[in-house]
Design a protein around this motif. Structure first.
Motif, mmCIF file in Angstrom:
data_model
loop_
_atom_site.group_PDB
_atom_site.id
_atom_site.type_symbol
_atom_site.label_atom_id
_atom_site.label_comp_id
_atom_site.label_asym_id
_atom_site.label_seq_id
_atom_site.Cartn_x
_atom_site.Cartn_y
_atom_site.Cartn_z
ATOM 1 N N PRO A 152 0.809 -1.225 0.000
ATOM 2 C CA PRO A 152 0.000 0.000 0.000
ATOM 3 C C PRO A 152 0.841 1.273 0.000
ATOM 4 O O PRO A 152 0.519 2.243 -0.700
ATOM 5 C CB PRO A 152 -0.820 -0.126 1.292
ATOM 6 C CG PRO A 152 -0.908 -1.591 1.535
ATOM 7 C CD PRO A 152 0.401 -2.138 1.087
ATOM 8 N N GLU A 153 1.939 1.275 0.768
ATOM 9 C CA GLU A 153 2.803 2.459 0.813
ATOM 10 C C GLU A 153 3.501 2.686 -0.522
ATOM 11 O O GLU A 153 3.673 3.822 -0.973
ATOM 12 C CB GLU A 153 3.829 2.324 1.933
ATOM 13 C CG GLU A 153 3.261 2.499 3.326
ATOM 14 C CD GLU A 153 2.684 3.886 3.535
ATOM 15 O OE1 GLU A 153 3.311 4.874 3.107
ATOM 16 O OE2 GLU A 153 1.587 3.988 4.117
ATOM 17 N N VAL A 154 3.929 1.595 -1.152
ATOM 18 C CA VAL A 154 4.572 1.712 -2.464
ATOM 19 C C VAL A 154 3.587 2.264 -3.487
ATOM 20 O O VAL A 154 3.914 3.170 -4.270
ATOM 21 C CB VAL A 154 5.123 0.342 -2.931
ATOM 22 C CG1 VAL A 154 5.582 0.414 -4.382
ATOM 23 C CG2 VAL A 154 6.272 -0.094 -2.036
ATOM 24 N N ALA A 155 2.377 1.719 -3.500
ATOM 25 C CA ALA A 155 1.362 2.178 -4.449
ATOM 26 C C ALA A 155 1.051 3.656 -4.245
ATOM 27 O O ALA A 155 0.934 4.420 -5.219
ATOM 28 C CB ALA A 155 0.104 1.334 -4.295
ATOM 29 N N LYS A 156 0.942 4.052 -2.993
ATOM 30 C CA LYS A 156 0.655 5.460 -2.682
ATOM 31 C C LYS A 156 1.768 6.360 -3.196
ATOM 32 O O LYS A 156 1.507 7.414 -3.805
ATOM 33 C CB LYS A 156 0.489 5.627 -1.173
ATOM 34 C CG LYS A 156 0.167 7.037 -0.734
ATOM 35 C CD LYS A 156 0.010 7.104 0.787
ATOM 36 C CE LYS A 156 -0.256 8.523 1.252
ATOM 37 N NZ LYS A 156 -0.380 8.589 2.744
ATOM 38 N N ALA A 157 3.028 5.968 -2.974
ATOM 39 C CA ALA A 157 4.156 6.779 -3.422
ATOM 40 C C ALA A 157 4.263 6.815 -4.938
ATOM 41 O O ALA A 157 4.726 7.800 -5.523
ATOM 42 C CB ALA A 157 5.452 6.236 -2.817
ATOM 43 N N ALA A 158 3.842 5.721 -5.599
ATOM 44 C CA ALA A 158 3.913 5.649 -7.061
ATOM 45 C C ALA A 158 2.704 6.284 -7.741
ATOM 46 O O ALA A 158 2.628 6.320 -8.977
ATOM 47 C CB ALA A 158 4.037 4.194 -7.499
ATOM 48 N N LEU A 159 1.745 6.739 -6.931
ATOM 49 C CA LEU A 159 0.517 7.365 -7.451
ATOM 50 C C LEU A 159 -0.308 6.389 -8.297
ATOM 51 O O LEU A 159 -0.865 6.749 -9.338
ATOM 52 C CB LEU A 159 0.852 8.621 -8.268
ATOM 53 C CG LEU A 159 1.648 9.710 -7.535
ATOM 54 C CD1 LEU A 159 1.947 10.871 -8.463
ATOM 55 C CD2 LEU A 159 0.908 10.171 -6.275
ATOM 56 N N VAL A 160 -0.353 5.134 -7.838
ATOM 57 C CA VAL A 160 -1.199 4.138 -8.491
ATOM 58 C C VAL A 160 -2.022 3.451 -7.407
ATOM 59 O O VAL A 160 -1.748 3.585 -6.210
ATOM 60 C CB VAL A 160 -0.374 3.084 -9.265
ATOM 61 C CG1 VAL A 160 0.455 3.738 -10.348
ATOM 62 C CG2 VAL A 160 0.510 2.275 -8.309
ATOM 63 N N SER A 161 -3.028 2.722 -7.814
ATOM 64 C CA SER A 161 -3.819 1.975 -6.843
ATOM 65 C C SER A 161 -3.053 0.735 -6.408
ATOM 66 O O SER A 161 -2.153 0.251 -7.106
ATOM 67 C CB SER A 161 -5.154 1.562 -7.457
ATOM 68 O OG SER A 161 -4.956 0.591 -8.468
ATOM 69 N N GLU A 162 -3.430 0.205 -5.246
ATOM 70 C CA GLU A 162 -2.795 -1.028 -4.775
ATOM 71 C C GLU A 162 -3.071 -2.177 -5.745
ATOM 72 O O GLU A 162 -2.198 -3.022 -5.988
ATOM 73 C CB GLU A 162 -3.299 -1.364 -3.373
ATOM 74 C CG GLU A 162 -2.562 -2.499 -2.715
ATOM 75 C CD GLU A 162 -3.043 -2.742 -1.293
ATOM 76 O OE1 GLU A 162 -2.709 -3.813 -0.747
ATOM 77 O OE2 GLU A 162 -3.762 -1.878 -0.740
ATOM 78 N N ALA A 163 -4.267 -2.197 -6.318
ATOM 79 C CA ALA A 163 -4.606 -3.242 -7.285
ATOM 80 C C ALA A 163 -3.692 -3.169 -8.503
ATOM 81 O O ALA A 163 -3.269 -4.204 -9.045
ATOM 82 C CB ALA A 163 -6.060 -3.103 -7.719
ATOM 83 N N THR A 164 -3.378 -1.950 -8.930
ATOM 84 C CA THR A 164 -2.465 -1.788 -10.072
ATOM 85 C C THR A 164 -1.081 -2.318 -9.726
ATOM 86 O O THR A 164 -0.450 -3.009 -10.530
ATOM 87 C CB THR A 164 -2.373 -0.306 -10.479
ATOM 88 O OG1 THR A 164 -3.654 0.131 -10.921
ATOM 89 C CG2 THR A 164 -1.365 -0.115 -11.601
ATOM 90 N N ALA A 165 -0.616 -1.999 -8.536
ATOM 91 C CA ALA A 165 0.705 -2.477 -8.124
ATOM 92 C C ALA A 165 0.754 -4.000 -8.136
ATOM 93 O O ALA A 165 1.736 -4.604 -8.591
ATOM 94 C CB ALA A 165 1.033 -1.942 -6.733
ATOM 95 N N TYR A 166 -0.324 -4.632 -7.683
ATOM 96 C CA TYR A 166 -0.351 -6.093 -7.658
ATOM 97 C C TYR A 166 -0.473 -6.692 -9.063
ATOM 98 O O TYR A 166 -0.126 -7.854 -9.267
ATOM 99 C CB TYR A 166 -1.495 -6.595 -6.771
ATOM 100 C CG TYR A 166 -1.124 -6.673 -5.308
ATOM 101 C CD1 TYR A 166 -0.159 -7.570 -4.877
ATOM 102 C CD2 TYR A 166 -1.738 -5.847 -4.375
ATOM 103 C CE1 TYR A 166 0.187 -7.642 -3.525
ATOM 104 C CE2 TYR A 166 -1.403 -5.916 -3.024
ATOM 105 C CZ TYR A 166 -0.435 -6.816 -2.616
ATOM 106 O OH TYR A 166 -0.086 -6.887 -1.291
ATOM 107 N N ARG A 167 -0.968 -5.919 -10.017
ATOM 108 C CA ARG A 167 -1.010 -6.436 -11.390
ATOM 109 C C ARG A 167 0.401 -6.553 -11.963
ATOM 110 O O ARG A 167 0.665 -7.415 -12.812
ATOM 111 C CB ARG A 167 -1.853 -5.520 -12.280
ATOM 112 C CG ARG A 167 -3.347 -5.766 -12.170
ATOM 113 C CD ARG A 167 -4.114 -5.235 -13.372
ATOM 114 N NE ARG A 167 -4.025 -3.789 -13.483
ATOM 115 C CZ ARG A 167 -4.861 -2.946 -12.900
ATOM 116 N NH1 ARG A 167 -5.840 -3.410 -12.139
ATOM 117 N NH2 ARG A 167 -4.722 -1.645 -13.063
#
Length: 207
Positions: free
Chosen positions: A43-58
């Protein structure tokens, strides 16, 4: 009925480039979190990357796979790490340098290191393996012994196994978390143990 526009090479290439940019942004965010020493979570990575957590997991099925890619290139090679003792053939001095280097790196990136340990311990048979950076450092530190005539390969292999227990994030966290040692004292204790093991093994070989 509205017809969909055909997918042109330019549009297809644009989507590919966007995916590459998104992936790069996720990795860059993870690297920045790692360098901060803070806890690294998806969640912290996704927030810093300005993407959703679901996107990060994709892009990364789990945190361990993201950390594995993010750590690549962040840690120096064994030759770079032991540059200060490159001219020394004293294995005790070289092992001391290797121990201190690894543990200081662990402290710098401890949020990511702790996350990687947790992820791989809970899934020991998973596809992502830990970097095992200590192995390369130990091999390089003991290179003068390996190249020395009369070295007992079995004794050298045993020494390397012994050192993997000491030159490790787990050893450092045991000293800081369980025994409550300050980081500098923990590093000094690990260096003392590693050099004592090395000296004892060499003395036994000479005897």
């Amino acid at each position: 009925m509205q017809r969909s526009e055909p997918v042109t090479p330019q549009r297809a290439g644009g989507r590919v480039n966007q995916k590459l940019r998104t992936r790069a942004a996720i990795v860059a965010a993870a690297v920045e979190l790692m360098r901060s020493g803070r806890e690294v979570t998806m969640p912290e990575v996704a927030k810093a990357a300005l993407v959703s957590e679901a996107t990060a997991y994709r892009y990364f099925p789990d945190l361990a796979s993201l950390l594995q890619e993010s750590m690549a290139g962040e840690w120096p090679t064994p030759e770079q790490a032991l540059r200060a003792v490159a001219g020394s053939t004293d294995p005790v001095e070289r092992v001391a340098a290797a121990t201190e280097h690894l543990l200081r790196q662990v402290l710098t990136y401890q949020g990511a290191v702790r996350a990687m340990i947790a992820a791989t311990i809970t899934r020991p048979d998973g596809t992502v393996t830990r970097p095992a950076l200590r192995l390369g450092l130990i091999d390089h530190a003991l290179a003068p012994v390996a190249d020395s005539p009369g070295t007992d390969p079995a004794a050298l292999a045993q020494l390397k196994r012994d050192l993997t227990v000491v030159i490790s994030a787990e050893a450092l966290f045991t000293l800081t978390d369980l025994l409550g040692l300050p980081p500098e004292d923990a590093i000094a204790s690990a260096v003392h143990t590693a050099t004592t093991l090395t000296r004892a093994a060499l003395d036994a070989t000479r005897a």
